[in-house]
Design a protein around this motif. Structure first.
Motif, PDB file in Angstrom:
ATOM      1  N   ILE A  58       0.784  -1.280   0.051  1.00 61.30           N
ATOM      2  CA  ILE A  58       0.167  -0.143   0.189  1.00 61.30           C
ATOM      3  C   ILE A  58       0.939   1.157  -0.047  1.00 61.30           C
ATOM      4  N   ARG A  59       1.883   1.131   0.914  1.00 59.21           N
ATOM      5  CA  ARG A  59       2.830   2.461   1.029  1.00 59.21           C
ATOM      6  C   ARG A  59       3.430   2.855  -0.248  1.00 59.21           C
ATOM      7  N   ALA A  60       3.811   1.472  -1.302  1.00 57.44           N
ATOM      8  CA  ALA A  60       4.548   1.626  -2.442  1.00 57.44           C
ATOM      9  C   ALA A  60       3.679   2.237  -3.602  1.00 57.44           C
ATOM     10  N   VAL A  61       2.395   1.801  -3.653  1.00 59.41           N
ATOM     11  CA  VAL A  61       1.540   2.260  -4.420  1.00 59.41           C
ATOM     12  C   VAL A  61       1.121   3.918  -4.102  1.00 59.41           C
ATOM     13  N   LEU A  62       1.073   4.328  -2.689  1.00 53.71           N
ATOM     14  CA  LEU A  62       0.736   5.888  -2.473  1.00 53.71           C
ATOM     15  C   LEU A  62       2.094   6.718  -2.656  1.00 53.71           C
ATOM     16  N   ASN A  63       3.176   6.031  -2.601  1.00 57.02           N
ATOM     17  CA  ASN A  63       4.398   6.598  -2.866  1.00 57.02           C
ATOM     18  C   ASN A  63       4.679   6.749  -4.363  1.00 57.02           C
ATOM     19  N   GLY A  64       3.911   6.319  -5.313  1.00 55.85           N
ATOM     20  CA  GLY A  64       4.017   6.064  -6.583  1.00 55.85           C
ATOM     21  C   GLY A  64       5.154   5.102  -7.065  1.00 55.85           C
ATOM     22  N   GLU A  65       5.668   4.234  -6.109  1.00 50.86           N
ATOM     23  CA  GLU A  65       6.724   3.144  -6.693  1.00 50.86           C
ATOM     24  C   GLU A  65       6.125   2.162  -7.448  1.00 50.86           C
ATOM     25  N   GLU A  66       4.773   1.788  -7.094  1.00 50.21           N
ATOM     26  CA  GLU A  66       4.298   0.684  -7.749  1.00 50.21           C
ATOM     27  C   GLU A  66       2.959   1.364  -8.424  1.00 50.21           C
ATOM     28  N   ASP A  67       2.520   0.324  -9.625  1.00 47.77           N
ATOM     29  CA  ASP A  67       1.134   0.664 -10.098  1.00 47.77           C
ATOM     30  C   ASP A  67       0.094   0.445  -9.341  1.00 47.77           C
ATOM     31  N   SER A  68      -1.007   1.208  -9.305  1.00 53.25           N
ATOM     32  CA  SER A  68      -1.952   1.087  -8.418  1.00 53.25           C
ATOM     33  C   SER A  68      -3.191   0.328  -8.988  1.00 53.25           C
ATOM     34  N   GLY A  69      -2.895  -0.721 -10.242  1.00 56.11           N
ATOM     35  CA  GLY A  69      -3.942  -1.413 -10.679  1.00 56.11           C
ATOM     36  C   GLY A  69      -4.062  -2.442  -9.716  1.00 56.11           C
TER      37      GLY A  69
END
Length: 103
Positions: A58-69
């Motif tokens: 979740i943190r990675a998605v919020l930080n833009g490090e991972e795709d939120s798909g």
């Protein structure tokens, strides 16, 4: 996070937690409350592990490090995690009731 990482980080520890919770009920039914508590502790540790990985994702998605798909495997992993948490909660109550009834 790859699909394989989801499986390893969410589904496997959630499955371990759920199995340990169910085993704790079986131990309590045999009046082995010490073993039941050990199994509940094992279940808790596995859930903590899965939850930490969930939070990382979740943190990675919020930080833009991972795709939120959202992938089907991620939904499946979340489903396993939530079911395991519910099973642990219920197992803890059942073990407690069985312990009270045995006294």
């Amino acid at each position: 996070m790859t699909d394989e990482e989801v499986v390893m980080n969410l589904i496997v520890p959630a499955g371990t937690a759920k199995s340990a919770a169910i085993e704790s009920i079986a131990a309590a039914r045999k009046h082995d409350f010490e073993r039941a508590e050990q199994l509940l502790a094992k279940a808790d540790a596995a859930i903590v592990d899965a939850h930490e990985h969930q939070s990382e994702s979740i943190r990675a998605v919020l930080n833009g490090e991972e795709d939120s798909g959202v992938s089907l495997i991620m939904v499946h992993g979340q489903d396993h995690l939530m079911n395991a948490i519910t099973t642990i909660d219920l197992a803890r109550q059942i073990v407690g009731l069985l312990h009270e009834l045995s006294e």
